[in-house]
Design a protein around this motif. Structure first.
Motif, PDB file in Angstrom:
ATOM      1  N   ARG A  28       0.803  -1.040  -0.352  1.00 24.40           N
ATOM      2  CA  ARG A  28       0.285   0.212  -0.414  1.00 24.40           C
ATOM      3  C   ARG A  28       0.605   1.388   0.034  1.00 24.40           C
TER       4      ARG A  28
ATOM      5  N   SER B 252      -5.046   3.138  -9.302  1.00 24.41           N
ATOM      6  CA  SER B 252      -6.531   2.576 -10.031  1.00 24.41           C
ATOM      7  C   SER B 252      -5.650   1.774 -10.911  1.00 24.41           C
TER       8      SER B 252
ATOM      9  N   PRO C  80      -5.511   0.168  -3.498  1.00 21.59           N
ATOM     10  CA  PRO C  80      -5.403   0.376  -1.620  1.00 21.59           C
ATOM     11  C   PRO C  80      -6.085   0.495  -0.540  1.00 21.59           C
ATOM     12  N   ASN C  81      -7.552   0.915  -1.274  1.00 16.63           N
ATOM     13  CA  ASN C  81      -8.210   0.948  -0.231  1.00 16.63           C
ATOM     14  C   ASN C  81      -9.781  -0.135  -0.692  1.00 16.63           C
ATOM     15  N   LEU C  82      -8.816  -1.368  -1.685  1.00 17.12           N
ATOM     16  CA  LEU C  82      -9.952  -2.406  -1.747  1.00 17.12           C
ATOM     17  C   LEU C  82     -10.424  -3.114  -0.628  1.00 17.12           C
ATOM     18  N   LYS C  83     -11.183  -3.395  -0.164  1.00 21.20           N
ATOM     19  CA  LYS C  83     -11.021  -5.137   1.179  1.00 21.20           C
ATOM     20  C   LYS C  83     -10.547  -6.433   0.649  1.00 21.20           C
TER      21      LYS C  83
ATOM     22  N   SER D  45       1.400   7.866   0.774  1.00 26.89           N
ATOM     23  CA  SER D  45       0.277   8.558  -0.290  1.00 26.89           C
ATOM     24  C   SER D  45       0.380   8.256  -1.679  1.00 26.89           C
TER      25      SER D  45
ATOM     26  N   HIS E 261     -10.714   0.560 -10.280  1.00 29.97           N
ATOM     27  CA  HIS E 261     -10.963   0.023  -8.592  1.00 29.97           C
ATOM     28  C   HIS E 261      -9.761   0.871  -7.920  1.00 29.97           C
ATOM     29  N   ASP E 262      -9.680   1.737  -6.852  1.00 32.27           N
ATOM     30  CA  ASP E 262      -9.349   1.771  -6.281  1.00 32.27           C
ATOM     31  C   ASP E 262      -7.949   0.753  -5.227  1.00 32.27           C
TER      32      ASP E 262
ATOM     33  N   SER F 283      -2.629   7.617  -5.024  1.00 30.05           N
ATOM     34  CA  SER F 283      -3.706   6.655  -5.535  1.00 30.05           C
ATOM     35  C   SER F 283      -3.294   5.505  -6.116  1.00 30.05           C
TER      36      SER F 283
END
Lengths: 260, 270
Positions: B57, B64, B71-74, B60, B68-69, B62
């Motif tokens: 991750r 994509s 680093p912030n995917l479950k 800082s 799909h984002d 992003s």
């Protein structure tokens, strides 16, 4: 002086962080059981690797320890004319203490070190990373079956160890030194209680199995992926497991048998 | 770039062990093309792949992938996304307890409920594509380095992914194997309509097959464009890298103090 305090603080932080990671790791493994159609064959394979392949060392060690107990017990008890009690001495020693503890120590050396080295090498050769990139969680696929296999195998191995040990003690006590067979088995039967002795011994081996396998798989998964890192992790598995088993044995014995 | 960006990195910063590996990387990777990410060793090329795949991750910025984002995917969504990604690791990363056939069948068995005869046919087709149908019963320990990577390639395309990432596919390979890998990467990309991301420091091979190239150094993108634009790039640092010159903007000597002090001399030598 300040340096020492800083070093102590750093050691404390590192240790707590490692404990936290291993706790998170354990939660991930226990929750992440693979679906039965995939998980069961993996579990059977690992039961063979950690359980069946440990049988030889467990049986041979159990036999010799039982035989030594027979000899030592006879030497001591015959001084008091109580050699007929040799059966109960061997059985209680094995079932309550030596069975679970020695099995756990042997398990840590044979199966635990192999688990750590195997998982560590899978990490070093990027097999775990490639699994992740294929959308397969290595905690479920690699670690969970090994943890459950160790958890299941240890009590069975401890029971086999105790049974073989009792047989070895009988070979020495009855067949060699001439203790009456009826007293050997009769005293054993009248003094060994299923719940207080056998079940408590099994509970000990379940706890030891869980702790030894947890340490082994965690050390493999968390190791530095180099030859030196794997070597260090394997050593840590054996040392930490042995210390944990001996310390837990005292705690469990105090809880189980310390009601004076 | 004439295609819309399939993968997009924006101001990505990533540090490890107190060292800033990527320092504000911004990069677009077009869909359906081969993009080469090149640069000297240790500049964070593989880190870029791991960020795209969600194995790391960013501190800082992003990342994509197809909207799909990452680093912030479950966790579940990330693993689902990865079923659509193939990755060829530098070492091949074959499972050493499985033979070639089972290695290629692995993702099919885990992610599909296909009957065994269909898995058999797919595995043989994938192995045929990399020229190793006849090696299906061999164990990984019996394969050469080049064969290992070809099997790993067959495994990574087993589920017909949209994206395939190659981590140093040519490193340490002989010229014939390198030629085979170049052909495979080019053919697979065109025949399967894949988006390919190729991380390498083998300049001629990478520039010969890629549509778009980007060069990373000192944690930043120092140049990008078509292979011809890269070859003609005015940056001295890029030219030093492309031509393999031992000295230049990237110095031959690792920064050190005055030599006299190290040798125990008392003069002004440095």
């Amino acid at each position: 002086m300040i340096d020492r305090i800083v070093a102590l603080g750093r050691w404390g932080l590192t240790t707590m962080s490692a404990l936290g990671r291993s706790g998170q790791f354990l939660a991930g493994v226990v929750v992440g059981v693979p679906r039965p159609s995939i998980g069961f064959p993996l579990l059977v394979k690992q039961l063979y690797a950690v359980g069946v392949l440990s049988l030889a060392i467990i049986i041979v060690s159990g036999l010799f320890i039982g035989m030594v107990l027979g000899l030592q017990g006879y030497t001591i008890l015959s001084d008091y004319g109580s050699e007929a009690a040799i059966g109960q001495m061997i059985a209680l020693t094995l079932v309550r203490e030596l069975g679970p503890v020695v099995t756990a120590l042997l398990f840590a050396g044979r199966a635990g070190s192999a688990l750590t080295a195997e998982i560590g090498l899978m990490k070093a050769t990027e097999q775990l990373s490639s699994m992740e990139m294929m959308g397969v969680d290595p905690l479920r696929r690699v670690v969970a079956p090994r943890l459950w296999a160790g958890f299941i195998a240890m009590p069975v191995l401890a029971i086999i160890f105790s049974a073989v040990g009792i047989w070895g003690g009988m070979l020495v006590g009855v067949d060699w030194l001439g203790v009456f067979e009826g007293s050997f088995w009769g005293n054993m039967q009248s003094s060994v209680d299923f719940v207080d002795d056998v079940l408590n011994g099994v509970i000990k081996s379940v706890v030891f199995g869980f702790v030894c396998t947890w340490i082994a798989v965690y050390q493999g998964y968390d190791c530095v992926p180099t030859s030196a890192g794997i070597s260090s992790a394997t050593t840590k598995t054996v040392v930490y497991s042995s210390l944990a088993v001996l310390a837990l044995d005292f705690v469990l014995t105090a809880v189980m048998f310390g009601d004076f | 770039m004439d295609s819309p960006a399939y993968i997009s990195l924006r101001d990505v910063v990533f540090s490890r062990s107190g060292r800033r590996v990527l320092d504000g990387v911004t990069l677009d990777i077009p869909r359906g093309k081969i993009t080469a990410i090149m640069g000297p060793s240790g500049t964070g090329k593989t880190t870029v792949l791991r960020l795209i795949g969600g194995q790391l991750r960013p501190d800082s910025g992003s990342v994509s992938l197809d909207g799909h984002d990452v680093p912030n995917l479950k966790r579940g969504a990330l693993y689902k996304l990865r079923e659509n990604i193939g990755m060829l690791f530098q070492s091949g990363a074959l499972f050493t307890d499985l033979n070639v056939y089972e290695n290629v069948a692995f993702p099919l068995r885990v992610h599909t409920s296909l009957p065994e005869d269909m898995i058999h046919d797919i595995v043989l087709m994938k192995l045929e594509a990399v020229g190793l149908r006849g090696a299906r019963q061999l164990m990984p320990s019996e394969l050469s380095g080049g064969m290992t990577r070809r099997v790993a390639l067959a495994r990574s395309i087993a589920l017909d992914p949209d994206l395939i990432m190659y981590d140093e596919p040519f490193a340490g390979q002989d010229p014939i194997t390198m030629g085979v890998l170049v052909k495979l990467i080019r053919d697979l990309n065109s025949s399967m309509g894949l988006t390919s991301v190729l991380v390498s420091h083998d300049v001629p091979e990478s520039l010969s097959i890629c549509h778009h190239a980007c060069i990373i150094a000192d944690g930043k993108v120092i140049g990008e464009g078509t292979p011809d634009q890269i070859r003609a790039h005015p940056s001295e640092q890029i030219q030093q890298f492309l031509r393999g010159q031992p000295d230049g903007p990237v110095p031959f000597h690792y920064p050190a103090g005055p030599a006299g002090a190290d040798y125990g001399l008392s003069g002004e030598a440095s």
